[in-house]
Scaffold this active site. Structure first.
Site, short mmCIF file in Angstrom:
data_model
loop_
_atom_site.label_atom_id
_atom_site.label_comp_id
_atom_site.label_asym_id
_atom_site.label_seq_id
_atom_site.Cartn_x
_atom_site.Cartn_y
_atom_site.Cartn_z
N LYS D 176 0.84 -1.20 0.00
CA LYS D 176 0.00 0.00 0.00
C LYS D 176 0.87 1.25 0.00
O LYS D 176 0.57 2.24 -0.69
CB LYS D 176 -0.93 0.01 1.23
CG LYS D 176 -1.85 1.22 1.32
CD LYS D 176 -2.92 1.24 0.24
CE LYS D 176 -3.69 2.56 0.19
NZ LYS D 176 -4.64 2.72 1.28
N LYS D 244 -0.30 11.95 5.12
CA LYS D 244 -0.04 10.92 6.14
C LYS D 244 0.63 9.70 5.51
O LYS D 244 1.63 9.19 6.02
CB LYS D 244 -1.37 10.48 6.78
CG LYS D 244 -1.23 9.44 7.89
CD LYS D 244 -2.48 8.58 8.04
CE LYS D 244 -2.48 7.45 7.00
NZ LYS D 244 -3.52 6.41 7.19
#
Lengths: 300, 300, 300, 300
Positions: D176, D244
């Protein structure tokens, strides 16, 4: 006013930097109690005129001042917060001077934790390397409450030539981070310029003379260019440590939402040099990376 | 040996830099014949004690030395190669000193063309800005054959404080390119450090004191930090010109196959500042871009 | 309406790309006269059914359409502007389709020079590589006046599967430049991702499956990831050529005042790979540079 | 074999992503017990056919499977390690599927902590956004032991269209992270290309057609180019979240010693956009930054 002889300083972390700093404090007449994780460094301090402690707790218990000089943020956290640590054992009113280079956010937490236990904390990272520590000529950037910084100044003046109060707690670490950003970048730029000049067949010794006399002049050029031209990369300040410090810079910039495009870029380059196994070389070895990227690293 | 009075210097390009340089040569006793595209600059030279020429050809025809100080590479090419230009009109044996900042490859071609017509060419770009030109304290990086550079030295010593022979023809331009690379990068790094420190609430005046005293110290920090802290960006050296020069650096690095990662990066930033309409500000205005990228440009 | 048999096409530049393109036009029934600097390529065209010309002038003299497919901007300038070149020899009304990848500003000058001599010029750089040229499935980005582009379309449809008019003269080159920017960047990002995944011990074949199915999917991932995983870097599209093209991109962005931070960054990396002697490898070899920078290039 | 009706799933985190995922599991016949920090989301799950829990402990106590979908690493750590958390309350043998996007090193620690208490943990971050969650068409990259991943597959197949086992524990998070690196970079490159094309007066709609058909084609171009051309930046995937995630990527690359030059560069740009107050826009708003850096953000 107390004399040095009446002041006990616990000095924790007697490595390449800490040992000569503690030595200068002994020379200045202070009662120095040393602690270090490995014992021989403590023995050497005793030979130098200091006293030995078997533990952090023992070292700080009767100290007026605690000075710490350890490698990284977790080391300081451990010293400050563990059950056998400084804040669990020191007297209220003790002055804690942390000369380590650590993350500003950790310095802020340490200062707050100290305050909660009536320990006065100043962060006082140094610049100037092993030579500066030996000569007592370090530059010291100090963060903390004004009173505490004034209280710390006599001790810092013993080990440093330039001692400047730069702001509230953690400000010393922030300035040190900025220092490391500028230094890494200035080295990399000089490395690019040197390889560029060599590739064009320019006499780099003459070039350094004329560059050093103008707006391109810098401490990095004065102190590092000759070694870089000679491919001598014995530290000095190791790539491993600068890599750690650039991690601090990039994290602190990110936290504050500040863009540091060149800083982040040079952090990648320092990281690359380290990943290639050159972590033990002086930071001026960034020149090797520029040579490699320019296909100029094959010759002899 | 000839006296200054017996030496005729053609000075072409009487702008902000050229005019005071020509003035110093007049003061030193030389017979200076000036030419400039716009006439008032020539009139001012005559008032100063020089003589006027109506064309490049007229200026150089009887000159012993030709000094050129023009904005960019095409200007020098035009002066050197056009039918009414220097090499078509100057006497064999004339010494041509080009003080413009231009591309090294163009300097090389100009030197070769001069040699083919028995004109001795040295490239002698300067550093130190308008102030240095007025004070006669420029740093000058000189490329050319050793004999030619020695022949040029008396004239260069009149306008510069540091005159260094750095290598064969074009080497001066190469060193000037390296100079501009280092200066732009050092300014950008200082800008990042300053915004970083401000965002963390640090007293930047104190911080500059301590940073300037250590390995982060530089001429850029000494001369530019105060203006940057005060957001005073009157030139000085304009972004437009530094943008031009970084075009030279990146092209010359590309030509030589040299990687200049930070140099190419800061070239993008200087280009961005210019695209935003700030080309007329001092190069220290890179600070504005860092502020903008950090969302800190709204106040006041 | 004319039939293909009644249309004579001069095809100049019979290299890896040009030869199969010219072959498709022969197959489509056109009268193709070929010229190439080295003779064997012309002989192969004759075997394929075309005719030979001994010079550019001879090739274009009786042509209705001239197609050029040469390596770089100076080649096109030479063809267009030299005394023995296209515009000196072609009939008024000739259509010149330049399929080379060159600088937009050069394309603009060529188009203007053509217009001045009543030659209609379109720029039509192609994407799809040697395979696309052989299959006649190239993507072609066409710049020029609408009428001229329509006139060129029948010929382009023979060699391309996607032929799109993207704007005025030089627009095709501009889009091709944007294409090369995106492709180089996408390859570099994939290279970083692959080395990152390998360093973390992830099964990269599975990872490519899932990445390819989401927003990270791309033609680069589909066509290049397997070769990159296997370290197979036979071209394909050579680093040397991509380096040339990124020179075009960065110059054209600079000219327009457009910031291309990642584009400029990857241009440095491609330049580094080339400087290291890898110019002959496929552009997916950027992976080698990421491995090197990560200290992961020692193993077998 | 058990039927869905005999399997109880605790679903923790019923936000934009979690709510539709839990809904699909209810539709598939599973007994779903939901918990969310704010109550209304739980009420909506009950209306949808699920059951409500008052606490994490209550939700997981009788569950066979626990699925977590929360914003960030500390949230998962808190769920996993707190005294009222999952591992303190779940039955031995429970299967924990963490669909959050978190740091690989945290995923590794969570998996180890689970294993120590006989909880089987798989990390299963998803890609495809709110639309993919609603449609049950997510791409899911799964890390964990092969047996555990197989046990998790029936549940993941309900919410995802592509479910791929990519390696050991934390491998899903690593993939990811790579996904987010590629996506951010591809968007930035497209933004640079678009501003470059606009500045040169090219018809960008046609340009996207031809770019999309070749090696520059990508899911980013297909899904984001139209919105970027129209300056429509409603999320979609917010800059805040991508910021983030890029923090995760850069930290994980640093930890592994992997150089990600473009990744680190685009992380700076995303951080800058966020610092400028654009954290709530879609990540395709990187175009705004390129416009700003190119001085093209003043119009309308």
């Amino acid at each position: 006013m107390t004399t040095p002889q009446q002041t006990t300083i616990a000095f924790i972390g007697l490595g390449i930097m800490g040992a000569p700093m503690a030595g200068h404090l002994i020379d200045a007449g202070y009662d120095v109690v040393g602690y270090n994780r490995s014992r021989p460094a403590v023995d050497r301090l005793v030979e130098r005129g200091g006293r030995a402690a078997q533990s952090v707790a023992e070292a700080v218990r009767d100290a007026d001042v605690v000075i710490t000089m350890v490698p990284d943020s977790p080391d300081v956290e451990d010293l400050a917060f563990s059950e056998e640590g400084i804040y669990a054992s020191a007297k209220p009113g003790t002055l804690h001077i942390d000369c380590s280079t650590i993350r500003p956010d950790v310095a802020r937490r340490v200062a707050a934790a100290g305050a909660a236990r009536d320990i006065r904390v100043v962060d006082a990272p140094v610049s100037g390397g092993e030579a500066g520590a030996k000569e007592g000529s370090l530059s010291i950037m100090v963060g903390g409450e004004a009173d505490d910084v004034e209280a710390a100044r006599p001790y810092l003046d013993v080990v440093g030539a330039t001692v400047v109060h730069v702001g509230p707690p953690a400000a010393g670490q922030t300035v040190k981070a900025a220092n490391q950003l500028i230094v890494a970048g200035n080295i990399q730029l000089l490395a690019e310029a040197l390889v560029f000049l060599e590739a064009h067949g320019v006499d780099t010794e003459s070039a350094m003379t004329v560059l050093g006399g103008g707006l391109a002049g810098s401490a990095v050029l004065n102190r590092k260019a000759a070694g870089m031209r000679a491919r001598e990369f014995a530290p000095g300040f190791r790539i491993d440590l600068h890599h750690k410090d650039l991690g601090i810079v990039t994290a602190a910039a990110r936290e504050a939402g500040v863009a540091i495009p060149l800083g982040a870029h040079v952090a990648q380059l320092v990281g690359a040099l380290r990943a290639q196994g050159h972590g033990g070389l002086d930071h001026s070895a960034l020149l090797l990376l520029v040579e490699q990227l320019s296909g100029r690293d094959q010759h002899g």
